[in-house]
Enzyme design. Structure first.
Site, short mmCIF file in Angstrom:
data_model
loop_
_atom_site.label_atom_id
_atom_site.label_comp_id
_atom_site.label_asym_id
_atom_site.label_seq_id
_atom_site.Cartn_x
_atom_site.Cartn_y
_atom_site.Cartn_z
N LYS B 97 12.01 -8.24 41.94
CA LYS B 97 12.97 -8.15 43.06
C LYS B 97 14.12 -9.12 42.84
O LYS B 97 15.27 -8.81 43.13
CB LYS B 97 12.29 -8.51 44.40
CG LYS B 97 11.38 -7.46 44.94
CD LYS B 97 10.95 -7.79 46.37
CE LYS B 97 10.19 -9.10 46.51
NZ LYS B 97 8.96 -9.19 45.71
N CYS B 181 4.99 -13.22 61.74
CA CYS B 181 4.55 -13.56 60.39
C CYS B 181 4.05 -14.99 60.25
O CYS B 181 3.10 -15.22 59.52
CB CYS B 181 5.63 -13.19 59.38
SG CYS B 181 6.67 -14.45 58.72
N MET B 182 4.64 -15.95 60.95
CA MET B 182 4.23 -17.32 60.70
C MET B 182 3.68 -18.05 61.93
O MET B 182 3.26 -19.20 61.82
CB MET B 182 5.42 -18.13 60.16
CG MET B 182 5.87 -17.73 58.78
SD MET B 182 4.52 -17.46 57.63
CE MET B 182 3.79 -19.08 57.62
N MET B 358 -0.08 -13.86 55.23
CA MET B 358 -0.27 -12.98 56.38
C MET B 358 -1.73 -12.69 56.71
O MET B 358 -2.06 -12.41 57.86
CB MET B 358 0.46 -11.65 56.15
CG MET B 358 1.95 -11.81 56.14
SD MET B 358 2.55 -12.73 57.56
CE MET B 358 3.30 -14.12 56.76
N GLY B 395 6.34 -15.80 54.23
CA GLY B 395 6.83 -14.52 53.76
C GLY B 395 8.34 -14.52 53.62
O GLY B 395 8.88 -14.11 52.60
N GLN B 396 9.01 -15.01 54.63
CA GLN B 396 10.46 -14.87 54.66
C GLN B 396 11.16 -16.10 54.07
O GLN B 396 10.62 -17.20 54.08
CB GLN B 396 10.93 -14.64 56.08
CG GLN B 396 10.32 -13.38 56.67
CD GLN B 396 10.92 -13.04 58.01
OE1 GLN B 396 12.00 -12.47 58.08
NE2 GLN B 396 10.25 -13.41 59.08
#
Ligand code: SF4
Ligand code: SF4
Ligand code: SF4
Ligand code: SF4
Lengths: 236, 822, 101
Positions: B97, B181-182, B358, B395-396
């Protein structure tokens, strides 16, 4: 575990350590095909830009034949070029728009039907509408239980995400997407094509996400070539 | 050379020429111009000097790993991206990516104009008009307005929104997608250490002897980190990887042990390890005595963030029932493996790092499992030395930097402050120069509640959100139970959805106003990655058409409201809350786009203001200019006597963290949890029982459904699905099924399967023995595919403390779909 | 004996580009293919060993009339000496992603 070869390390590649392995892989299939190549090279008129003294070459003036990837069932190249009328029926018949006319840069092949897997691979349709529609018979059907082969996929280790030394992941997209079971196998962390299972459909080439595509589609040296499908003696 | 050889070489040459010619066509067709790239190895080479190409640094736009790339720009266009060998995070390495990150700017269908929904469809309007529409709407109903933001917001973007809504509107309805997510990691850290974010850092991965992945698949989701420790093996080091998960993944392939557990029973496993440490008397007595307290929930069914004090005796009693056999019964993990884990943690001679993401956060008992895994590490003393760390991965790219540190959550204020605490509100009022008492003490709505209110008619109880402004995220695809939390908006005329984004998404489909946004290096920005590393980059190209920075959009709306006389947009001296001055001290009208990138760097101005908030919780940030020079710095970043700035790798550890207190002799203590919830420098060891999850497979819905990502796509795929190489690599969603289940249900490889829950259904092709392999009774579906919304099926039950939904388990049925028309 | 297929992207400075192209035409190792678009040109490079391939590739890369050199493929003739592990495969790094301009 010492008898097992050291796990392939990407760092090693950069130090040149795995060069020998790399060369090995790259030459493996050619060695096997050495004879074949010698025999069929004559099929293709040596392109003049390769034989002419270089100084005389001018831009846009090349000639000679490019080996291109043909539609399934295509007959031997010189006959194909002579007999295909460029009617375009196969192009219309292909539901996946996999067949294109070779662009002018393909010299003598220009204008004839070919497959450019980077735009759309051949999906090897069950009923081969391309072959069925060909009015000149330059696309020839084969027996049940056999498979068409239109090219050889070739992994370019130096471009593959698993071999270049800088992609962090283990990529296996080509293996995941190849429709022919066992046509690509992982060999010491690197994908490798089993030539006599690969139909040359080009799906792996199309799907490969490496920064520089790591799968070259090599046109066939000799046609027609077919593969036998194992264990399906009688398809009802 | 013989003639035969010559012929062969000629043939090879013509094949090479044919391949190169085909490739030239391919790249030519795929691009609008003809610039391509040099071939080089970013780990050993800096980007080459190429005529007209300017290189600059930027963090990757995608995941929380926070790799740095070098971006090559020519003629106002990104023409090349390569790994940055000077960055400590990735040392030049990227995942696939990352190599394609530049292409996200040039995907199909960039939004380039503000679009307003009318009866006849979308109408292009001017920015002036768009800003006015929003300003008027908010002024009319300031209390029912909400902002739904993102862990992909840059730090200044999140900060500006935070100030606008909490300081300006005195309305706390702001929440980021990081809630999805967090949030459980946050509550886990706070419940254990009294302050958010990991104590350790990526350096732990270089030092750990054992790495445990808890419901985590870093091989796909954080590949650069995964290879960081896996590659140690090729250098001859022994790194034991233990994968505790609910399906086999790429990570499992490299694991020495794979412990497959029944979904949700990780709670039992963590308890089981602690039971073993106690039973074998191998827990770290000194560490526990000196640095830990015990904590529990009085009523585990009504848990609170801080619980109640407990004792070692009570703890011992509580974990005693989790014998290896009992844990096996609950989790399906063989008792021997639990003993093995217990033994490992009991060893003082090895270093153990736990990683999770996650799997532990999107968990209906997310806070509890987070607390328990921290507890395992504390009880065993595997904490605070390089390699000994319980570390959550984000994740982000800026879930930490923006959502957690800037505190863009409904209950939070910048720098770890809380809305409900008067003193904290007053800090904000002081720094923002607001009149005393302006700020609202009532926390706003968390994500699920916000969308529930938005999807309830305004005149009905519980329908008190009527306008949401979404920035940098795609809730129309990523909220759980979409039929309940998003789709009803379509039929609610009095609701107004504003979406700032770069491409059309599932969310813009229901938007009333669409605002084109600048993306990544089209704007200045700052991110904060998983290891507390704050990163900075500059704008390197201009955005297409009329796309503009999200941050500018907010400031422009604030200014329009200021001009309309809204009191909240003034500080207590009557000045605009985003007033920005140039070096000469005169105000720059940054709300005018022409001036946004002009005399002042708005990012720098906002960051310098935000920086004042960061000292309270010892998350000190350095001046902006330090980040310009660095490839990110890990906070606390503390100025040294010589004026230089020093980052911190290991928090709470005396050898590295400058905020650790001193002992009697004046030397730093070995450990000091200086934000302890019990105010005694100690961390909390929790006990919490295993309780069944809210929804479990039954006769009608006999399968567990787990959702997640794949390596090649980023979240909802709006960017990566527009990068041809990534889209071709993984074109569509699919459902991973165990071969035995597939056989039993009559499902063949690739054939369509209907997946149904109590909430909705979708049809997906089956993937059997793919890169992820669920055990019998479980299926897995990735959520990147906009055309196949798995969140029509998922459950909207959340962790009671963190309010984070559980995307990893709900009950579904699977059924083959017959393809024949007859 | 490597044979590589490359794509040259010539400089937008047409004088330098023409000079580079003329050099390629004069170079017995290089065969020039048909242009695709105004600046992209496939070529083959035929050298005696990887070291030479690397040198030639570098020369192309350094030419002021050539902006970029993409390596599409490298084929080795079968009488390649595989033992030499001191030389690196030329032009075999591809860790950089090319983008539209
Ligand atoms: S087999 Fe199908 S996809 Fe392939 S060329 Fe023929 S018609 Fe097209
Ligand atoms: S390896 Fe597989 S996907 Fe690739 S061309 Fe051959 S058959 Fe097609
Ligand atoms: S898809 Fe491409 S990069 Fe991935 S393993 Fe196959 S050849 Fe390598
Ligand atoms: S997606 Fe994550 S791991 Fe991949 S390059 Fe970007 S930051 Fe690194």
């Amino acid at each position: 575990m010492s008898e097992k070869p050291d796990k392939f390390s990407r760092r090693d590649f950069l130090r040149g350590k795995i060069l020998s392995r790399f060369v090995d892989v790259s030459t493996r299939s050619l060695q096997a095909k050495g004879e074949q190549i010698a025999n069929v090279a004559a099929q293709y008129a040596a392109p003049d830009h390769l034989t002419e003294p270089a100084q005389q070459t001018q831009r846009q003036s090349g000639s000679g034949t490019f080996p291109v990837i043909r539609v399934p069932g295509a007959i031997q190249e010189s006959k194909f070029l002579a007999q295909c009328t460029r009617c375009g029926d196969c192009i219309t018949a292909c539901p996946h728009h996999a067949i294109v006319l070779a662009p002018p840069s393909f010299r003598q092949a220009a204008g004839s039907p070919m497959i450019n897997a980077s735009q759309q691979p051949c999906l090897m349709c069950e009923n081969f509408p391309c072959i069925a529609t060909c009015p000149e018979g330059v696309l020839q059907p084969i027996d049940k239980g056999l498979k068409y082969k239109i090219a050889d996929a070739r992994i370019l280790d130096y471009n593959c995400l698993n071999g270049t030394g800088r992609a962090a992941e283990q990529c296996s997209i080509c293996i995941e997407q190849c429709p022919e079971l066992g046509a690509i196998v992982l060999d010491n962390g690197m994908p490798s094509v089993v030539n006599d299972k690969c139909t040359g459909c080009g799906i792996c080439h199309y799907a490969c996400p490496a920064p520089t595509n790591a799968i070259a589609m090599m046109p066939l040296l000799q046609r027609p070539v077919t593969l036998t499908v194992g264990n399906i003696p009688h398809d009802s | 050379m013989s003639l035969m050889q010559l012929d062969r070489r000629n043939f090879l040459k013509s094949v090479a020429m044919a391949t190169a010619t085909a490739a030239a066509h391919e790249t030519f067709a795929a691009t609008t111009n003809d610039v391509s790239l040099p071939q080089l190895d970013p780990k050993v080479t800096d980007p080459p000097a190429i005529d007209g190409v300017v290189w600059d640094k930027a963090p990757c736009r995608f995941c929380g790993t926070g790799c740095h790339v070098m971006v090559g720009v020519k003629n106002n266009r990104v023409v090349a991206v390569t790994g940055d060998r000077h960055a400590a995070v990735n040392k030049g390495l990227l995942c696939v990516k990352g190599y394609h990150v530049g292409s996200i700017l040039y995907g199909q269908g960039r939004l380039t104009q503000p679009l307003l929904k009318t009866d006849t469809g979308y109408k292009a309007i001017s920015w002036e008009e768009a800003i006015k529409v929003i300003a008027k709407r908010i002024i009319k109903r300031p209390k029912t307005f909400a902002i739904y933001g993102s862990g992909q917001w840059t730090i200044p973007e999140g900060y500006a929104c935070q100030k606008f809504i909490k300081g300006g509107l005195a309305n706390n309805h702001i929440d980021p997608n990081a809630r999805l997510c967090m949030a459980s990691a946050v509550t886990g850290f706070i419940g254990t250490y009294g302050v958010d974010e990991p104590a350790g850092c990526y350096d732990d991965l270089d030092a750990a002897n054992v790495i445990i992945t808890w419901g985590n698949n870093p091989a796909e989701m954080h590949p650069v980190l995964f290879s960081r420790f896996i590659d140690r093996r090729s250098r001859g080091e022994k790194v034991t990887l233990i994968d505790i998960g609910t399906r086999r993944t790429r990570t499992t392939e490299q694991a020495d042990h794979y412990l497959c557990f029944n979904p949700h029973s990780d709670l039992a496993i963590a308890n089981g390890i602690m039971q073993q440490l106690i039973e074998n008397d191998t827990f770290d007595k000194k560490f526990v005595e000196q640095h830990c307290n015990f904590r529990y929930q009085v009523d585990p069914k009504k848990p609170g963030l801080k619980g109640a004090p407990s004792t070692f005796e009570a703890f011992k009693k509580a974990v005693a029932e989790y014998t290896p056999e009992r844990v096996e019964e609950i989790s399906g993990v063989p008792a021997d493996k639990i003993r093995m884990l217990g033994k490992l943690f009991g060893r003082r001679d090895i270093r153990i790092t736990s990683l999770w993401c996650m799997g532990m956060n999107q968990h209906s008992a997310g806070t509890m499992i987070n607390n328990l895994v921290h507890s395992v590490h504390l009880l065993s003393g595997h904490f605070g030395r390089p390699g000994d760390a319980p570390t959550s991965l984000t994740g982000q790219p800026s879930a930490c930097g923006t959502a957690r540190e800037v505190g863009t959550l409904a209950h939070a204020l910048p720098g770890g402050r809380l809305v409900k605490l008067k003193a904290h509100r007053q800090h904000c009022e002081d720094i923002w120069n607001l009149p005393r008492g302006r700020m609202n003490p009532k926390p706003g709505y968390h994500t699920v509640k916000m969308w529930e209110a938005f999807c309830t008619p305004t005149d009905q109880p519980g329908g008190d959100i009527d306008t949401i402004w979404v920035q940098v995220t795609n809730p129309g695809q990523t909220l759980p139970n979409l039929h309940k939390l998003f789709d009803p908006k379509a039929n609610l005329k009095d609701k107004f959805l504003i979406v700032s984004d770069v491409y059309p998404t599932a969310t813009t489909q229901l938007a009333d106003l669409i605002l084109p946004a600048a993306l990544w290096v089209e704007k200045n920005g700052m991110f904060g990655n998983s290891e507390r590393r704050t990163q900075q980059w500059f704008r390197q190209v201009t955005p297409p058409g009329q796309a503009r920075d999200d941050c500018w959009q907010v400031i422009a709306v604030a200014r329009a409201m200021f001009d309309m006389g809204h009191e909240g947009m003034r500080d207590k001296d009557g000045k605009f809350i985003f007033e920005t001055k140039d070096d000469q001290g005169s105000e720059v009208p940054i709300w005018e786009w022409e001036n946004y990138y002009g005399k002042v760097n708005v990012d720098e101005a906002l960051f310098e203001e935000y920086r004042k908030f960061t000292r309270l919780k010892h998350k000190d940030l350095a001046p902006y200019s330090e980040y310009v020079k660095a490839h990110g710095l890990r906070w606390p970043v503390v100025q040294q006597p010589d004026g230089s700035w020093r980052e911190t790798g290991f928090r709470f550890s005396g050898f590295d963290d400058p905020y650790v207190g001193k002992d009697a002799s004046g030397k730093p203590k070995e450990f000091d949890f200086y934000h302890s919830t019990t105010k005694d420098g100690r961390a909390q060891i929790w006990h919490y029982p295993y309780l069944d999850p809210p929804e479990m497979p039954d006769a009608t819905y006999p399968f567990w459904l787990c959702t997640g990502r794949v390596l090649e796509h980023w979240h909802s795929g709006t960017m990566t699905r527009r990068v041809p190489q990534l889209a071709r690599a993984v074109p569509r969603a699919y459902v991973e099924i165990n071969p035995d289940d597939a056989k039993a249900a009559g499902i063949a490889q690739g054939s369509p399967v209907k997946i149904e829950s109590r909430r909705g259904s979708i049809v997906l092709p089956a993937r059997i023995n793919g890169r992820g392999q669920p055990p019998r009774g479980s299926i897995f579906v990735p959520f990147f595919d906009e055309t196949k919304l798995i969140n029509n099926v998922t459950l909207d039950v959340t962790c009671p403390i963190s309010k984070e939904p559980d995307y990893k388990k709900c009950a579904v049925s699977i059924m083959p779909v017959s393809t024949s028309k007859g | 004996m490597p044979i590589s297929g490359l794509i040259l992207t010539l400089s937008s400075n047409s004088e330098a580009a023409q000079t580079a192209l003329d050099k390629c035409h004069a170079d017995p190792q290089v065969q020039v293919g048909e242009f695709v678009g105004p600046r992209r040109c496939p070529i083959t490079l035929d050298t005696n060993n990887p070291e030479e391939d690397k040198v030639s590739w570098q020369r192309l890369q350094d030419d002021p009339g050539i902006d970029f050199v993409d390596v599409v493929c490298v084929y080795f003739d079968e009488d390649e000496k595989a033992e030499d592990s001191t030389v690196q495969v030329p032009a075999s790094h591809s860790g950089t992603m090319a983008l539209a301009d």
